[in-house]
Design a protein around this motif. Structure first.
Motif, PDB file in Angstrom:
ATOM      1  N   GLY A 195      40.198   1.353  -0.354  1.00 24.25           N
ATOM      2  CA  GLY A 195      39.538   0.297  -0.794  1.00 24.25           C
ATOM      3  C   GLY A 195      39.151  -0.959   0.485  1.00 24.25           C
ATOM      4  O   GLY A 195      38.082  -2.025   0.367  1.00 24.25           O
ATOM      5  N   ASP A 196      39.975  -1.302   1.258  1.00 27.11           N
ATOM      6  CA  ASP A 196      40.184  -2.083   2.155  1.00 27.11           C
ATOM      7  C   ASP A 196      38.968  -1.318   2.967  1.00 27.11           C
ATOM      8  O   ASP A 196      38.878  -0.311   3.411  1.00 27.11           O
ATOM      9  N   VAL A 197      38.083  -3.059   4.340  1.00 29.54           N
ATOM     10  CA  VAL A 197      37.519  -2.478   4.530  1.00 29.54           C
ATOM     11  C   VAL A 197      37.068  -2.857   5.947  1.00 29.54           C
ATOM     12  O   VAL A 197      37.997  -4.346   6.075  1.00 29.54           O
ATOM     13  N   ALA A 198      37.218  -2.692   7.233  1.00 29.35           N
ATOM     14  CA  ALA A 198      37.006  -3.019   8.658  1.00 29.35           C
ATOM     15  C   ALA A 198      35.835  -3.605   9.744  1.00 29.35           C
ATOM     16  O   ALA A 198      35.579  -2.318   8.896  1.00 29.35           O
ATOM     17  N   SER A 199      36.015  -4.352  10.256  1.00 28.75           N
ATOM     18  CA  SER A 199      34.294  -4.443  10.878  1.00 28.75           C
ATOM     19  C   SER A 199      34.797  -4.964  11.822  1.00 28.75           C
ATOM     20  O   SER A 199      36.128  -5.924  11.849  1.00 28.75           O
ATOM     21  N   VAL A 200      34.005  -4.876  13.001  1.00 29.62           N
ATOM     22  CA  VAL A 200      33.588  -5.313  13.980  1.00 29.62           C
ATOM     23  C   VAL A 200      32.509  -6.290  14.437  1.00 29.62           C
ATOM     24  O   VAL A 200      31.032  -5.700  14.067  1.00 29.62           O
ATOM     25  N   VAL A 201      33.659  -7.699  14.436  1.00 27.55           N
ATOM     26  CA  VAL A 201      32.087  -8.882  13.895  1.00 27.55           C
ATOM     27  C   VAL A 201      31.147  -9.257  15.979  1.00 27.55           C
ATOM     28  O   VAL A 201      32.616  -9.077  16.440  1.00 27.55           O
ATOM     29  N   ASP A 202      30.438 -10.255  15.708  1.00 26.75           N
ATOM     30  CA  ASP A 202      30.086 -10.513  17.888  1.00 26.75           C
ATOM     31  C   ASP A 202      30.470 -11.744  16.969  1.00 26.75           C
ATOM     32  O   ASP A 202      30.647 -12.546  16.292  1.00 26.75           O
ATOM     33  N   THR A 203      31.748 -11.785  18.186  1.00 29.76           N
ATOM     34  CA  THR A 203      31.962 -12.974  18.272  1.00 29.76           C
ATOM     35  C   THR A 203      31.505 -14.221  18.615  1.00 29.76           C
ATOM     36  O   THR A 203      32.091 -15.657  18.039  1.00 29.76           O
ATOM     37  N   ALA A 204      30.500 -14.509  19.427  1.00 30.33           N
ATOM     38  CA  ALA A 204      30.032 -15.604  19.255  1.00 30.33           C
ATOM     39  C   ALA A 204      28.473 -16.158  18.485  1.00 30.33           C
ATOM     40  O   ALA A 204      29.082 -17.231  18.471  1.00 30.33           O
ATOM     41  N   THR A 205      28.218 -14.961  17.691  1.00 24.93           N
ATOM     42  CA  THR A 205      27.624 -15.431  16.434  1.00 24.93           C
ATOM     43  C   THR A 205      28.541 -15.109  14.989  1.00 24.93           C
ATOM     44  O   THR A 205      27.770 -15.731  13.967  1.00 24.93           O
ATOM     45  N   GLY A 206      29.305 -14.348  15.321  1.00 24.40           N
ATOM     46  CA  GLY A 206      29.885 -14.336  13.847  1.00 24.40           C
ATOM     47  C   GLY A 206      29.336 -13.345  13.112  1.00 24.40           C
ATOM     48  O   GLY A 206      30.114 -12.667  11.581  1.00 24.40           O
ATOM     49  N   SER A 207      28.609 -12.503  13.268  1.00 24.84           N
ATOM     50  CA  SER A 207      27.567 -11.272  12.815  1.00 24.84           C
ATOM     51  C   SER A 207      28.403 -10.250  12.932  1.00 24.84           C
ATOM     52  O   SER A 207      28.889  -9.313  13.887  1.00 24.84           O
ATOM     53  N   VAL A 208      27.838  -9.443  11.787  1.00 22.98           N
ATOM     54  CA  VAL A 208      28.723  -8.079  11.314  1.00 22.98           C
ATOM     55  C   VAL A 208      27.939  -7.246  11.945  1.00 22.98           C
ATOM     56  O   VAL A 208      26.991  -6.934  12.080  1.00 22.98           O
ATOM     57  N   LEU A 209      28.519  -6.538  13.521  1.00 20.46           N
ATOM     58  CA  LEU A 209      27.882  -4.690  14.417  1.00 20.46           C
ATOM     59  C   LEU A 209      28.183  -3.497  13.134  1.00 20.46           C
ATOM     60  O   LEU A 209      27.197  -3.221  13.864  1.00 20.46           O
ATOM     61  N   GLY A 210      29.502  -3.498  12.726  1.00 19.23           N
ATOM     62  CA  GLY A 210      29.591  -2.262  11.864  1.00 19.23           C
ATOM     63  C   GLY A 210      31.177  -2.676  10.989  1.00 19.23           C
ATOM     64  O   GLY A 210      32.347  -3.747  11.401  1.00 19.23           O
ATOM     65  N   SER A 211      30.816  -1.953   9.978  1.00 19.72           N
ATOM     66  CA  SER A 211      31.787  -1.847   9.045  1.00 19.72           C
ATOM     67  C   SER A 211      32.362  -0.809   7.648  1.00 19.72           C
ATOM     68  O   SER A 211      30.895  -0.380   7.219  1.00 19.72           O
ATOM     69  N   ALA A 212      33.205  -0.782   7.563  1.00 13.98           N
ATOM     70  CA  ALA A 212      33.367   0.953   7.546  1.00 13.98           C
ATOM     71  C   ALA A 212      35.250   0.538   6.504  1.00 13.98           C
ATOM     72  O   ALA A 212      35.519  -0.213   6.184  1.00 13.98           O
ATOM     73  N   ARG A 213      34.732   0.907   4.673  1.00 16.78           N
ATOM     74  CA  ARG A 213      35.400   1.578   4.269  1.00 16.78           C
ATOM     75  C   ARG A 213      36.689   2.430   3.504  1.00 16.78           C
ATOM     76  O   ARG A 213      36.039   3.863   3.990  1.00 16.78           O
ATOM     77  N   VAL A 214      37.786   2.195   3.155  1.00 17.19           N
ATOM     78  CA  VAL A 214      38.681   3.631   3.665  1.00 17.19           C
ATOM     79  C   VAL A 214      38.677   4.092   2.141  1.00 17.19           C
ATOM     80  O   VAL A 214      38.360   3.130   1.316  1.00 17.19           O
ATOM     81  N   ALA A 215      38.567   5.349   1.954  1.00 18.05           N
ATOM     82  CA  ALA A 215      38.392   6.474   0.794  1.00 18.05           C
ATOM     83  C   ALA A 215      39.440   7.734   1.490  1.00 18.05           C
ATOM     84  O   ALA A 215      39.340   8.244   1.753  1.00 18.05           O
ATOM     85  N   ALA A 216      40.920   6.500   0.262  1.00 19.68           N
ATOM     86  CA  ALA A 216      42.081   7.264   0.526  1.00 19.68           C
ATOM     87  C   ALA A 216      41.907   8.628  -0.254  1.00 19.68           C
ATOM     88  O   ALA A 216      41.467   8.948  -1.250  1.00 19.68           O
ATOM     89  N   GLY A 217      42.897   9.615   0.200  1.00 16.40           N
ATOM     90  CA  GLY A 217      43.598  10.991  -0.618  1.00 16.40           C
ATOM     91  C   GLY A 217      42.012  11.754  -0.670  1.00 16.40           C
ATOM     92  O   GLY A 217      42.269  13.150  -1.633  1.00 16.40           O
ATOM     93  N   ASP A 218      41.127  12.052   0.042  1.00 13.84           N
ATOM     94  CA  ASP A 218      40.763  13.003   0.171  1.00 13.84           C
ATOM     95  C   ASP A 218      40.266  13.813   1.516  1.00 13.84           C
ATOM     96  O   ASP A 218      39.952  13.482   2.443  1.00 13.84           O
ATOM     97  N   SER A 219      40.906  15.312   1.254  1.00 18.22           N
ATOM     98  CA  SER A 219      40.966  15.946   2.759  1.00 18.22           C
ATOM     99  C   SER A 219      39.646  16.325   3.167  1.00 18.22           C
ATOM    100  O   SER A 219      39.374  17.159   4.124  1.00 18.22           O
ATOM    101  N   GLY A 220      38.677  16.068   2.319  1.00 13.35           N
ATOM    102  CA  GLY A 220      36.719  16.498   2.679  1.00 13.35           C
ATOM    103  C   GLY A 220      37.264  17.825   2.502  1.00 13.35           C
ATOM    104  O   GLY A 220      35.899  18.377   3.425  1.00 13.35           O
ATOM    105  N   GLY A 221      37.781  19.291   2.157  1.00 10.12           N
ATOM    106  CA  GLY A 221      37.658  20.042   2.165  1.00 10.12           C
ATOM    107  C   GLY A 221      36.925  20.297   0.698  1.00 10.12           C
ATOM    108  O   GLY A 221      36.505  19.360   0.511  1.00 10.12           O
ATOM    109  N   THR A 222      36.717  22.094   0.326  1.00 16.16           N
ATOM    110  CA  THR A 222      35.767  21.904  -0.191  1.00 16.16           C
ATOM    111  C   THR A 222      36.437  22.595  -0.991  1.00 16.16           C
ATOM    112  O   THR A 222      38.128  22.770  -1.217  1.00 16.16           O
ATOM    113  N   PRO A 223      36.307  22.012  -3.103  1.00 16.24           N
ATOM    114  CA  PRO A 223      37.478  21.615  -4.155  1.00 16.24           C
ATOM    115  C   PRO A 223      38.120  23.162  -4.253  1.00 16.24           C
ATOM    116  O   PRO A 223      39.556  23.054  -4.353  1.00 16.24           O
TER     117      PRO A 223
END
Length: 112
Positions: free
Chosen positions: A57-85
Motif C-alpha cells: 500500500g505504500d506509494v513511492a514517487s519521484v518529483v520534479d524538485t523545481a515544480t513539485g510535480s510528480v514525474l512517476g509513482s508506484a504503489r507496493v503490492a506485497a505478497g504476490d509471487s507473480g507466478g501462475t496460481p
C-alpha cells in the motif's frame, strides 16, 4: 498522475530496490542522487533514506524538485509471487522461457 501497482515477492522491500523494480529509475546510483536532491517521496512525504522499508500500500514517487510535480509513482503490492496460481516452482515472473534451455546448471553453481 495515479500510481501503478507493482507486485513484490515478499511482504516488504527497500525503497531503492522498489524504485528500480517499478522502473521509476534505472540505477541505484540515480536513486541515491534523487534522494539527495529531495526528489523522492513516500506516501507524499519527503524521504531521505534509500533503505527505507516499504510495505503493501505504500506509494513511492519521484518529483520534479523545481515544480513539485510528480514525474512517476508506484504503489507496493506485497505478497504476490507473480507466478501462475497452479505453478509449483519458485521461479514466478523471473522465469525466462527464451533462456530456459541455455545449459545453465544450478547445482554446479550452488556447489562452487
Amino acid at each position: 498522475m495515479s500510481a501503478h501497482s507493482v507486485s513484490i515477492r515478499d511482504e516488504e522491500i527497500r525503497l531503492g530496490q522498489f524504485l528500480k523494480l517499478a522502473n521509476l529509475v534505472d540505477t541505484g546510483g540515480l536513486v541515491k542522487e534523487l534522494i539527495a536532491e529531495g526528489a523522492v517521496r513516500v506516501n507524499g512525504q519527503l524521504c531521505t533514506q534509500r533503505g527505507k522499508v516499504l510495505r503493501d500500500g505504500d506509494v513511492a514517487s519521484v518529483v520534479d524538485t523545481a515544480t513539485g510535480s510528480v514525474l512517476g509513482s508506484a504503489r507496493v503490492a506485497a505478497g504476490d509471487s507473480g507466478g501462475t496460481p497452479d505453478s509449483e516452482d519458485d521461479l514466478g515472473e523471473y522465469f525466462d522461457e527464451a533462456t530456459a534451455n541455455d545449459g545453465f546448471d544450478p547445482e554446479k553453481w550452488r556447489n562452487m
